[in-house]
Design an enzyme around this catalytic site. Structure first.
Site, short mmCIF file in Angstrom:
data_model
loop_
_atom_site.label_atom_id
_atom_site.label_comp_id
_atom_site.label_asym_id
_atom_site.label_seq_id
_atom_site.Cartn_x
_atom_site.Cartn_y
_atom_site.Cartn_z
N ASP A 114 15.09 -18.84 -0.57
CA ASP A 114 15.70 -18.40 -1.82
C ASP A 114 15.82 -19.62 -2.75
O ASP A 114 14.91 -19.92 -3.51
CB ASP A 114 17.06 -17.77 -1.49
N THR A 115 16.91 -20.35 -2.66
CA THR A 115 17.06 -21.56 -3.48
C THR A 115 16.41 -22.77 -2.80
O THR A 115 16.18 -23.79 -3.43
CB THR A 115 18.54 -21.91 -3.67
N TRP A 199 17.45 -9.10 -4.29
CA TRP A 199 18.22 -9.29 -3.07
C TRP A 199 17.57 -8.46 -1.97
O TRP A 199 17.42 -7.25 -2.10
CB TRP A 199 19.69 -8.91 -3.22
N GLU A 205 20.85 -6.43 9.28
CA GLU A 205 22.17 -6.43 8.63
C GLU A 205 22.71 -5.01 8.49
O GLU A 205 23.87 -4.82 8.13
CB GLU A 205 22.08 -7.05 7.23
P1 5GP Z 1 18.31 -20.65 0.57
O1 5GP Z 1 19.04 -20.46 -0.74
O2 5GP Z 1 18.76 -21.87 1.29
O3 5GP Z 1 16.83 -20.60 0.40
O4 5GP Z 1 18.73 -19.41 1.47
C1 5GP Z 1 19.83 -19.53 2.32
C2 5GP Z 1 20.15 -18.31 3.06
O5 5GP Z 1 20.72 -17.37 2.17
C3 5GP Z 1 18.99 -17.58 3.70
O6 5GP Z 1 18.58 -18.13 4.93
C4 5GP Z 1 19.64 -16.21 3.87
O7 5GP Z 1 20.45 -16.20 5.01
C5 5GP Z 1 20.49 -16.09 2.61
N1 5GP Z 1 19.76 -15.35 1.59
C6 5GP Z 1 19.16 -15.81 0.48
N2 5GP Z 1 18.57 -14.82 -0.20
C7 5GP Z 1 18.78 -13.69 0.51
C8 5GP Z 1 18.40 -12.31 0.33
O8 5GP Z 1 17.73 -11.90 -0.62
N3 5GP Z 1 18.82 -11.44 1.28
C9 5GP Z 1 19.57 -11.81 2.36
N4 5GP Z 1 19.93 -10.86 3.21
N5 5GP Z 1 19.95 -13.09 2.57
C10 5GP Z 1 19.54 -14.03 1.65
#
Ligand code: 5GP
Length: 222
Positions: A114-115, A199, A205
């Site tokens: 995601d981020t 999302w 989940e």
């Molecule tokens: P990051 O922002 O570090 O890339 O994502 C961190 C964590 O946020 C992911 O491993 C996941 O657990 C949660 N996350 C981010 N985007 C989503 C999404 O669209 N759906 C879900 N279920 N979790 C997300």
């Protein structure tokens, strides 16, 4: 008025198919020795991927190791300030993590990029680093563990082992959006599917899986 976040329901079969399609390329380009699943979203993908690696690589059974990083959900003892600003280690690779990683091709597996806070290895700027605590992230932490283990080896063996120890990343979904950091060039990156900034609702989940699958089918019709 705040905009509604768009949801996209992903089924177990979707994930299975994406991993089946992605595995041959990963086997050809990286050929991992071990899967490092980032919990909890990386657990199911890593297990499914092992099945396809076994098939692709003539019965090679990959070990799956688990690490836990929490980003959005508070864990006991976390201050309000830490929540959401930091990735927190909740589980790691045992007492000698570097021994597990050293000399191997380590594939980090997560469900979604995601981020990129979770996977990130280097901060982009000092101001960003102040918020992001770069010492808290998967790749940086794993590499640090390798460096600690390497101290047990004299040169030139140390350097050879450092070169031999490699990392790559697989995510089931990569969101096409600005990331907080680039992964280092030497770290191959594989994504099952690229998606917009929606999302993603994952099946593990869901409490009611039939309803989840019905919502997934409705998403595809809309
Ligand atoms: P990051 O922002 O570090 O890339 O994502 C961190 C964590 O946020 C992911 O491993 C996941 O657990 C949660 N996350 C981010 N985007 C989503 C999404 O669209 N759906 C879900 N279920 N979790 C997300």
């Amino acid at each position: 008025m705040s905009e509604q976040v768009q949801h996209w329901h992903v089924t177990y079969n979707d994930i299975h198919d994406l991993i089946r399609k992605a595995t041959p390329e990963i086997a050809a380009k990286f050929n991992p020795d071990i899967l490092i699943a980032i919990g909890g979203g990386g657990f199911f993908p890593a297990r499914v991927m092992r099945t396809f690696f076994r098939e692709t690589t003539n019965n090679k059974t990959l070990q799956i190791q688990a690490i836990g990083l929490s980003l959005y959900e508070p864990v006991e003892g976390t201050t309000a300030e830490q929540i959401g600003n930091e990735v927190i280690r909740t589980q790691w690779l045992g007492p000698d993590p570097g021994k597990i990683l050293l000399g191997k091709k380590n594939l980090i597996v997560d469900e979604v990029d995601d981020t990129r806070k979770t996977l990130q290895s280097v901060p982009l700027s000092l101001s960003l680093a102040r918020h992001l605590r770069p010492d808290s992230y998967a790749l940086t932490e794993l590499k640090k563990d390798v460096e600690v283990e390497l101290l047990n080896y004299p040169e030139p063996e140390r350097n050879a082992l450092r070169t031999k120890t490699q990392f790559a990343v697989f995510v089931v979904h990569n969101k096409l959006k600005p990331k907080l950091a680039e992964l280092p060039q030497e770290v191959p990156y594989f994504a099952g599917e690229e998606v917009g900034d929606v999302w993603l609702d994952y099946p593990w989940e869901a409490v009611d899986i039939q309803r989840h699958d019905a919502l997934a089918a409705a998403d595809r019709k809309s």
